[in-house]
Design a protein around this motif. Structure first.
Motif, PDB file in Angstrom:
ATOM      1  N   LYS A 109      78.364 -13.625 119.466  1.00 47.79           N
ATOM      2  CA  LYS A 109      79.667 -12.753 120.356  1.00 47.79           C
ATOM      3  C   LYS A 109      81.092 -13.483 119.906  1.00 47.79           C
ATOM      4  CE  LYS A 109      77.455 -15.165 124.392  1.00 47.79           C
ATOM      5  NZ  LYS A 109      77.454 -15.192 126.047  1.00 47.79           N
ATOM      6  N   TYR A 110      80.701 -14.892 119.820  1.00 50.68           N
ATOM      7  CA  TYR A 110      82.297 -16.157 119.060  1.00 50.68           C
ATOM      8  C   TYR A 110      82.303 -15.668 118.302  1.00 50.68           C
ATOM      9  CZ  TYR A 110      80.946 -18.084 123.608  1.00 50.68           C
ATOM     10  OH  TYR A 110      79.816 -18.030 124.974  1.00 50.68           O
ATOM     11  N   GLY A 111      82.069 -14.714 117.582  1.00 47.09           N
ATOM     12  CA  GLY A 111      82.432 -14.635 115.997  1.00 47.09           C
ATOM     13  C   GLY A 111      81.336 -15.109 114.761  1.00 47.09           C
ATOM     14  N   LEU A 112      80.062 -15.935 115.327  1.00 50.84           N
ATOM     15  CA  LEU A 112      79.476 -16.528 113.835  1.00 50.84           C
ATOM     16  C   LEU A 112      77.964 -16.258 113.307  1.00 50.84           C
ATOM     17  CD1 LEU A 112      80.620 -18.699 116.400  1.00 50.84           C
ATOM     18  CD2 LEU A 112      78.940 -20.077 115.681  1.00 50.84           C
ATOM     19  N   GLN A 113      78.516 -15.996 112.464  1.00 55.65           N
ATOM     20  CA  GLN A 113      77.017 -15.235 111.467  1.00 55.65           C
ATOM     21  C   GLN A 113      75.824 -16.324 111.682  1.00 55.65           C
ATOM     22  OE1 GLN A 113      79.559 -13.919 109.675  1.00 55.65           O
ATOM     23  NE2 GLN A 113      80.413 -13.090 111.493  1.00 55.65           N
ATOM     24  N   ILE A 114      74.779 -16.324 112.073  1.00 60.13           N
ATOM     25  CA  ILE A 114      73.547 -17.211 111.773  1.00 60.13           C
ATOM     26  C   ILE A 114      72.106 -16.583 111.365  1.00 60.13           C
ATOM     27  CG2 ILE A 114      72.014 -19.292 113.078  1.00 60.13           C
ATOM     28  CD1 ILE A 114      75.245 -17.669 115.003  1.00 60.13           C
ATOM     29  N   ASN A 115      71.905 -17.155 109.685  1.00 63.64           N
ATOM     30  CA  ASN A 115      70.270 -16.457 109.137  1.00 63.64           C
ATOM     31  C   ASN A 115      70.241 -17.487 108.798  1.00 63.64           C
ATOM     32  OD1 ASN A 115      71.372 -13.874 109.433  1.00 63.64           O
ATOM     33  ND2 ASN A 115      73.539 -13.944 108.515  1.00 63.64           N
ATOM     34  N   ALA A 116      68.804 -16.916 108.349  1.00 66.97           N
ATOM     35  CA  ALA A 116      68.309 -17.749 107.260  1.00 66.97           C
ATOM     36  C   ALA A 116      67.561 -17.549 106.294  1.00 66.97           C
ATOM     37  CB  ALA A 116      66.872 -17.864 108.300  1.00 66.97           C
ATOM     38  N   ILE A 117      67.712 -18.898 105.200  1.00 66.79           N
ATOM     39  CA  ILE A 117      67.261 -18.777 104.102  1.00 66.79           C
ATOM     40  C   ILE A 117      65.363 -18.848 103.827  1.00 66.79           C
ATOM     41  CG2 ILE A 117      66.824 -18.393 101.309  1.00 66.79           C
ATOM     42  CD1 ILE A 117      69.988 -19.134 101.767  1.00 66.79           C
ATOM     43  N   ALA A 118      64.464 -18.312 103.464  1.00 67.07           N
ATOM     44  CA  ALA A 118      62.892 -18.466 103.994  1.00 67.07           C
ATOM     45  C   ALA A 118      63.081 -18.866 102.385  1.00 67.07           C
ATOM     46  CB  ALA A 118      62.565 -17.385 103.946  1.00 67.07           C
ATOM     47  N   PRO A 119      62.441 -19.963 101.040  1.00 69.80           N
ATOM     48  CA  PRO A 119      62.180 -19.845 100.036  1.00 69.80           C
ATOM     49  C   PRO A 119      60.753 -19.267  99.681  1.00 69.80           C
ATOM     50  CG  PRO A 119      63.160 -21.905 100.931  1.00 69.80           C
ATOM     51  CD  PRO A 119      63.802 -21.202 101.781  1.00 69.80           C
ATOM     52  N   GLY A 120      60.312 -19.506  99.180  1.00 74.36           N
ATOM     53  CA  GLY A 120      58.767 -19.359  98.526  1.00 74.36           C
ATOM     54  C   GLY A 120      58.094 -20.649  97.937  1.00 74.36           C
ATOM     55  N   TYR A 121      57.630 -20.878  97.171  1.00 72.72           N
ATOM     56  CA  TYR A 121      57.209 -21.771  95.458  1.00 72.72           C
ATOM     57  C   TYR A 121      58.569 -22.803  95.031  1.00 72.72           C
ATOM     58  CZ  TYR A 121      53.040 -22.367  99.329  1.00 72.72           C
ATOM     59  OH  TYR A 121      52.145 -22.140  99.910  1.00 72.72           O
ATOM     60  N   PHE A 122      58.992 -22.844  95.131  1.00 65.30           N
ATOM     61  CA  PHE A 122      59.979 -23.893  94.135  1.00 65.30           C
ATOM     62  C   PHE A 122      59.779 -25.186  93.461  1.00 65.30           C
ATOM     63  CE2 PHE A 122      62.044 -20.686  96.060  1.00 65.30           C
ATOM     64  CZ  PHE A 122      63.149 -19.649  95.626  1.00 65.30           C
ATOM     65  N   ARG A 123      59.937 -25.326  92.304  1.00 64.16           N
ATOM     66  CA  ARG A 123      59.798 -26.736  91.630  1.00 64.16           C
ATOM     67  C   ARG A 123      60.763 -27.624  92.083  1.00 64.16           C
ATOM     68  NH1 ARG A 123      56.940 -26.535  87.105  1.00 64.16           N
ATOM     69  NH2 ARG A 123      56.780 -24.706  86.465  1.00 64.16           N
ATOM     70  N   THR A 124      60.158 -28.808  93.695  1.00 66.33           N
ATOM     71  CA  THR A 124      60.725 -29.528  93.564  1.00 66.33           C
ATOM     72  C   THR A 124      60.170 -31.135  93.407  1.00 66.33           C
ATOM     73  OG1 THR A 124      60.433 -29.431  95.799  1.00 66.33           O
ATOM     74  CG2 THR A 124      62.671 -27.697  95.336  1.00 66.33           C
ATOM     75  N   GLU A 125      60.951 -32.230  94.336  1.00 66.77           N
ATOM     76  CA  GLU A 125      60.740 -33.001  94.399  1.00 66.77           C
ATOM     77  C   GLU A 125      59.653 -32.734  95.935  1.00 66.77           C
ATOM     78  OE1 GLU A 125      63.878 -32.514  94.557  1.00 66.77           O
ATOM     79  OE2 GLU A 125      65.112 -34.081  92.761  1.00 66.77           O
ATOM     80  N   MET A 126      59.903 -32.540  96.272  1.00 66.17           N
ATOM     81  CA  MET A 126      58.914 -31.923  97.661  1.00 66.17           C
ATOM     82  C   MET A 126      57.237 -31.334  97.204  1.00 66.17           C
ATOM     83  SD  MET A 126      58.501 -30.837 101.856  1.00 66.17           S
ATOM     84  CE  MET A 126      60.309 -31.819 101.802  1.00 66.17           C
ATOM     85  N   ASN A 127      57.651 -30.626  96.535  1.00 70.77           N
ATOM     86  CA  ASN A 127      56.078 -29.739  96.098  1.00 70.77           C
ATOM     87  C   ASN A 127      55.685 -30.577  94.637  1.00 70.77           C
ATOM     88  OD1 ASN A 127      56.057 -28.058  97.349  1.00 70.77           O
ATOM     89  ND2 ASN A 127      57.543 -27.048  96.794  1.00 70.77           N
ATOM     90  N   GLN A 128      56.348 -31.357  94.258  1.00 70.26           N
ATOM     91  CA  GLN A 128      56.111 -32.301  92.449  1.00 70.26           C
ATOM     92  C   GLN A 128      54.290 -32.221  92.426  1.00 70.26           C
ATOM     93  OE1 GLN A 128      58.137 -32.396  89.750  1.00 70.26           O
ATOM     94  NE2 GLN A 128      56.168 -32.489  88.585  1.00 70.26           N
ATOM     95  N   ALA A 129      54.210 -33.023  93.355  1.00 69.33           N
ATOM     96  CA  ALA A 129      51.908 -32.788  93.354  1.00 69.33           C
ATOM     97  C   ALA A 129      51.141 -31.214  93.627  1.00 69.33           C
ATOM     98  CB  ALA A 129      52.238 -33.431  94.555  1.00 69.33           C
ATOM     99  N   LEU A 130      51.967 -30.654  93.931  1.00 69.06           N
ATOM    100  CA  LEU A 130      51.065 -29.512  93.543  1.00 69.06           C
ATOM    101  C   LEU A 130      51.664 -28.302  92.454  1.00 69.06           C
ATOM    102  CD1 LEU A 130      52.173 -27.699  97.526  1.00 69.06           C
ATOM    103  CD2 LEU A 130      50.188 -28.475  96.668  1.00 69.06           C
TER     104      LEU A 130
END
Length: 255
Positions: free
Chosen positions: A179-200
């Motif tokens: 109501k104040y003019g803000l848009q709030i959304n989310a992105i939900a990634p699947g499985y990506f090659r990142t440092e956090m997922n390196q072991a996987l």
């Protein structure tokens, strides 16, 4: 007209947890589309190095080293950014942690750490930035969820709970702030090659399972998240609100 819909020229974006991985990729992607970016993290040296990389590439980048779990620090540094760098037009709540263990043996301190970082961190940063956006009557907040906002997998139940909370926090932010003019959304990634997922990534058995389970048949590359972020950060998504956009190669669409 078509190009201007996705332009981020003249806008300032704050991206939490952006010293590496998905956060850094999203910050660079927004910068490539014209935004000035503020990179955030707890490690000053890492953030400084990431800022230098963007500046060396010709982008406008700044550093911020607050801890998203410390509300007073979040509030103070958001106020500093607003006063010294400029009005925050875009916030990406990306900061997050992971810990894997069977649920019956999951350490209580890790449960608390996951919720404090992944959920409370997004709440703290969102609240601090939204207060400024509300006075201006506009702003974009993008929370980073996961396929675990929708699905579960063994040994990560608490992480799954945090990402489910992010999906509904996104809806709640929309209900309060649209109501104040803000848009709030989310992105939900699947499985990506990142440092956090390196072991996987390095686990042949897991990678084989993932490729079979994902209709696209592969891991995602972090650059493939940029389009979704630019869309949700730009005027192109002016009537999109409270939505979670899954970028997962089809994983949540298929059984």
């Amino acid at each position: 007209m078509a190009n201007s819909l996705f332009s981020l020229e003249g806008r300032l974006a704050l991206v939490t947890g952006s010293g590496q991985g998905i956060g850094f990729a999203l910050a660079r992607g927004l910068a490539e589309h014209g935004a000035s970016v503020v990179l955030n993290g707890r490690d000053a040296a890492r953030i400084g190095s990431a800022v230098d990389k963007l500046r060396d590439a010709g982008f406008k980048a700044h550093a911020s080293t607050f801890d998203v779990t410390d509300f007073q620090a979040v509030d103070a540094d958001v106020a500093r950014i607003e006063a010294e760098i400029g009005a925050i037009d875009i916030l990406i709540n990306n900061a997050g942690v992971q810990f894997r263990a069977p649920l019956e043996d999951f350490p209580e301190e890790q449960w608390e750490r996951l919720f404090k970082t992944n959920v409370s961190g997004a709440f703290h940063a969102g609240k601090a930035v939204a207060r400024h956006m509300i006075t201006r009557g506009m702003g974009k907040i993008i929370n980073i969820g996961s396929v675990q906002s929708e699905l579960a997998r063994p040994n990560i139940a608490p992480y799954t709970a945090t990402k489910g909370a992010i999906r509904n926090l996104t809806r709640g932010m929309c209900a309060d702030w649209a109501k104040y003019g803000l848009q709030i959304n989310a992105i939900a990634p699947g499985y990506f090659r990142t440092e956090m997922n390196q072991a996987l990534v390095d686990n042949p058995e897991f990678s084989a399972w993932l490729e079979k389970r994902t209709p696209a048949g592969r891991w995602g590359n972090v650059s493939e998240l940029i389009g979704a972020a630019v869309f949700l950060a730009s005027d192109a998504s002016s009537f999109v609100n409270g939505h979670t956009l899954y970028v997962d190669g089809g994983m949540t669409a298929s059984v």
